[in-house]
Write a protein that holds these residues in place. Sequence first.
Motif, PDB file in Angstrom:
ATOM      1  N   ARG A   1       9.057  -1.589  12.136  1.00 50.63           N
ATOM      2  CA  ARG A   1       8.130  -1.875  11.037  1.00 50.63           C
ATOM      3  C   ARG A   1       8.862  -1.790   9.698  1.00 50.63           C
ATOM      4  O   ARG A   1       9.991  -1.293   9.605  1.00 50.63           O
ATOM      5  CB  ARG A   1       6.947  -0.887  11.044  1.00 50.63           C
ATOM      6  CG  ARG A   1       6.226  -0.736  12.386  1.00 50.63           C
ATOM      7  CD  ARG A   1       5.469  -1.977  12.785  1.00 50.63           C
ATOM      8  NE  ARG A   1       4.952  -1.901  14.150  1.00 50.63           N
ATOM      9  CZ  ARG A   1       3.730  -1.483  14.467  1.00 50.63           C
ATOM     10  NH1 ARG A   1       2.893  -1.078  13.542  1.00 50.63           N
ATOM     11  NH2 ARG A   1       3.333  -1.485  15.730  1.00 50.63           N
TER      12      ARG A   1
ATOM     13  N   THR B   1       1.546   2.332  -1.081  1.00 50.65           N
ATOM     14  CA  THR B   1       2.341   2.146   0.139  1.00 50.65           C
ATOM     15  C   THR B   1       1.589   1.284   1.152  1.00 50.65           C
ATOM     16  O   THR B   1       0.384   1.452   1.343  1.00 50.65           O
ATOM     17  CB  THR B   1       2.663   3.514   0.788  1.00 50.65           C
ATOM     18  OG1 THR B   1       3.360   4.331  -0.152  1.00 50.65           O
ATOM     19  CG2 THR B   1       3.518   3.339   2.032  1.00 50.65           C
ATOM     20  N   THR B   2       2.311   0.376   1.779  1.00 44.93           N
ATOM     21  CA  THR B   2       1.741  -0.398   2.882  1.00 44.93           C
ATOM     22  C   THR B   2       2.824  -0.673   3.912  1.00 44.93           C
ATOM     23  O   THR B   2       4.014  -0.757   3.570  1.00 44.93           O
ATOM     24  CB  THR B   2       1.122  -1.727   2.388  1.00 44.93           C
ATOM     25  OG1 THR B   2       0.391  -2.337   3.452  1.00 44.93           O
ATOM     26  CG2 THR B   2       2.187  -2.699   1.885  1.00 44.93           C
ATOM     27  N   THR B   3       2.432  -0.815   5.174  1.00 42.36           N
ATOM     28  CA  THR B   3       3.374  -1.077   6.263  1.00 42.36           C
ATOM     29  C   THR B   3       3.086  -2.440   6.877  1.00 42.36           C
ATOM     30  O   THR B   3       1.941  -2.766   7.183  1.00 42.36           O
ATOM     31  CB  THR B   3       3.274   0.017   7.345  1.00 42.36           C
ATOM     32  OG1 THR B   3       3.627   1.279   6.763  1.00 42.36           O
ATOM     33  CG2 THR B   3       4.217  -0.279   8.502  1.00 42.36           C
TER      34      THR B   3
ATOM     35  N   GLU C   1       8.072  -0.389   5.822  1.00 38.06           N
ATOM     36  CA  GLU C   1       7.195   0.310   4.891  1.00 38.06           C
ATOM     37  C   GLU C   1       7.577  -0.071   3.457  1.00 38.06           C
ATOM     38  O   GLU C   1       8.746   0.019   3.067  1.00 38.06           O
ATOM     39  CB  GLU C   1       7.317   1.824   5.066  1.00 38.06           C
ATOM     40  CG  GLU C   1       6.417   2.611   4.113  1.00 38.06           C
ATOM     41  CD  GLU C   1       6.677   4.098   4.153  1.00 38.06           C
ATOM     42  OE1 GLU C   1       5.859   4.818   4.774  1.00 38.06           O
ATOM     43  OE2 GLU C   1       7.709   4.536   3.578  1.00 38.06           O
TER      44      GLU C   1
ATOM     45  N   GLU D   1      -3.094   2.345  -0.130  1.00 40.09           N
ATOM     46  CA  GLU D   1      -2.724   0.939   0.077  1.00 40.09           C
ATOM     47  C   GLU D   1      -2.994   0.110  -1.184  1.00 40.09           C
ATOM     48  O   GLU D   1      -3.958   0.389  -1.926  1.00 40.09           O
ATOM     49  CB  GLU D   1      -3.554   0.351   1.228  1.00 40.09           C
ATOM     50  CG  GLU D   1      -3.214   0.898   2.597  1.00 40.09           C
ATOM     51  CD  GLU D   1      -2.189   0.032   3.318  1.00 40.09           C
ATOM     52  OE1 GLU D   1      -1.894  -1.086   2.854  1.00 40.09           O
ATOM     53  OE2 GLU D   1      -1.683   0.491   4.362  1.00 40.09           O
TER      54      GLU D   1
ATOM     55  N   GLN E   1       6.948   0.674  -0.541  1.00 41.86           N
ATOM     56  CA  GLN E   1       6.438   1.527  -1.611  1.00 41.86           C
ATOM     57  C   GLN E   1       6.597   0.759  -2.916  1.00 41.86           C
ATOM     58  O   GLN E   1       7.697   0.277  -3.230  1.00 41.86           O
ATOM     59  CB  GLN E   1       7.209   2.847  -1.654  1.00 41.86           C
ATOM     60  CG  GLN E   1       7.051   3.689  -0.396  1.00 41.86           C
ATOM     61  CD  GLN E   1       8.056   4.816  -0.351  1.00 41.86           C
ATOM     62  OE1 GLN E   1       9.226   4.624   0.003  1.00 41.86           O
ATOM     63  NE2 GLN E   1       7.616   6.014  -0.729  1.00 41.86           N
TER      64      GLN E   1
ATOM     65  N   SER F   1       0.239   7.400  -0.596  1.00 45.03           N
ATOM     66  CA  SER F   1      -0.025   6.642   0.623  1.00 45.03           C
ATOM     67  C   SER F   1      -1.131   5.602   0.441  1.00 45.03           C
ATOM     68  O   SER F   1      -1.423   4.847   1.370  1.00 45.03           O
ATOM     69  CB  SER F   1      -0.415   7.587   1.761  1.00 45.03           C
ATOM     70  OG  SER F   1      -1.660   8.221   1.481  1.00 45.03           O
TER      71      SER F   1
ATOM     72  N   ASN G   1       1.029  -3.999  10.338  1.00 42.91           N
ATOM     73  CA  ASN G   1       0.196  -2.906  10.810  1.00 42.91           C
ATOM     74  C   ASN G   1      -0.014  -3.091  12.316  1.00 42.91           C
ATOM     75  O   ASN G   1       0.464  -4.064  12.902  1.00 42.91           O
ATOM     76  CB  ASN G   1      -1.134  -2.845  10.038  1.00 42.91           C
ATOM     77  CG  ASN G   1      -1.968  -4.113  10.192  1.00 42.91           C
ATOM     78  OD1 ASN G   1      -1.940  -4.781  11.228  1.00 42.91           O
ATOM     79  ND2 ASN G   1      -2.729  -4.453   9.155  1.00 42.91           N
TER      80      ASN G   1
ATOM     81  N   ASN H   1      11.514   0.630   3.392  1.00 42.14           N
ATOM     82  CA  ASN H   1      12.058   1.623   4.329  1.00 42.14           C
ATOM     83  C   ASN H   1      13.079   2.547   3.669  1.00 42.14           C
ATOM     84  O   ASN H   1      14.165   2.807   4.196  1.00 42.14           O
ATOM     85  CB  ASN H   1      12.682   0.933   5.553  1.00 42.14           C
ATOM     86  CG  ASN H   1      11.628   0.422   6.523  1.00 42.14           C
ATOM     87  OD1 ASN H   1      10.470   0.812   6.464  1.00 42.14           O
ATOM     88  ND2 ASN H   1      12.043  -0.462   7.423  1.00 42.14           N
TER      89      ASN H   1
END
Length: 519
Positions: free
Chosen positions: A498, A400-402, A500, A364, A502, A362, A405, A463
């Motif tokens: 959103r 990982t970043t979304t 995500e 960033e 990876q 997880s 945000n 995703n």
Amino acid sequence: RMKMKIIESQVTEGITTFTWAVGGNSAAAGHGNLFNQAYGAIIEQSLKPVFGALGIKFKGKNFAMGSTRSGVEVAMCMESIFGDDVDIMSWDFAMSDGRSPPRYNLWSQRVGMHPTRPILFDFGNRYADLIHPKVEAAGGAGFVSNFAKVRSIFPDSDDEKTDMSKLPRGVKHYKCGGHFETGELCQEHKYDTKDACDYKGRGQVSWHPGWKDHLFTGRIAAAFILETFLEALSELASTQTDAASAVNSNVLPDMKPAISSLYLMKLQDCEEKDRFAFMSSVVPREIFGDLVGTDVQGTNFTNFQRSRSLCRTATLPNQARYDGIVTGTCKKANHIAAGRTDYKDEGYDATEMPDPQPDDNSTEPTLVYNIRGSRGDICDKARIDFKDSYFVRYEDHWMTTTVPNDAEATYFKQEQLGKKLVIMCTALQQNFEEYSADYVQIPEMVNFTETDAASADYGIIVNGVKATNATILHNDGCYLLRKGEGEAGYFFEPRNGRFEFQIRVPREGQLYMNAIVLV
């Protein structure tokens, strides 16, 4: 636009602003000079007191960036970089893109999609005269700078007939031997930074304009805006509108210009009609040129020209970073002058990176200072543009970043996104097309067969869906990710509005990621 700003300053509450945003590369950014000598600062210095007399806050935001082209990253990230309130957007990428109609097409289309649909102001694209009529027919506005005739009146400092004692400092040693900022005498006086910065020769090169050329450009551009401002003010002040004459109707009546809420409504109605005209206009297909893959050129989607983008970019200057949106702190920096702010750097120096967290997927991607040098190498009175990046190291394993945000979703008013094209940009500007040995390129991470994609423990997953290919968009390090065949293979589905990401690199080295763009 000018009449609207004048009326707003007089009949509405709050602060009225007028913003000129400078887009461009190192010449526009003022490299080799002090930041307050660049023409963006000169425009602000010239017009701030005039607009201020009516209560309008004028900003000349010099957000030009060295070693940068106008597309794809800057064009697609326009709202993030320049902010959501821009009145004039200038294009000054002549050194890299002056001969490229596709790049200017893309720029003009993204200006049309900007929330405030700013006026185009061109500095040096050879094809602007051909493109602007199409922009104007679609409800936009465009101007081309041509200062050659004005420059021709400058006295020659090499001419023995010139009385040098009578020349102002900004004119003396500007023109030598019939040319500007060339010749021994003019080159000797081209830059004036010794009392404030030790440039050590860096940036003070033949292709960068000196302080006198920036002064000339800034004053002439400001004079044009001042003339427009005075014409608008004169037109508004010369007539009055009887508000009582308006009928109770959804159609605003014909009326003469006046400083009134009713006339402001009419102008706003005109703006909406212009926006509709743009959205209804023919979409130019030539926005990438010959460098992009034929598979994208042959598609029917027009997301690049007609969809609002959402961008996270590490590059500075960057209004979203200044407003604390990229990192989610929401701590706004204060504008000081000409685009310079009191922003405090976020992120890490490349020599002081945090330890890898390979067991924490997880984590960033790490925001890292300009890969070509730390902030300490730059005089604080000079440039504000830096090619920062997000690092994904081999030792980090999956990161990982979304996007967006929470802060970005609110800031850009894009809470629930639909399916999107995904563009990922890397730091090609590390040294244009020269790469260090540790530089991992995006094609290395996504060029899979279906079998390889399932088994490979690296890549880019959006995703839960792994990208299996990427198409370069212009030759500037930006790639369009792909997950399957046909046009549908370019689109990724959102998860709760959103996306995500990876990310893991396949070998020793790191991904220098500049931006993620959803469009």
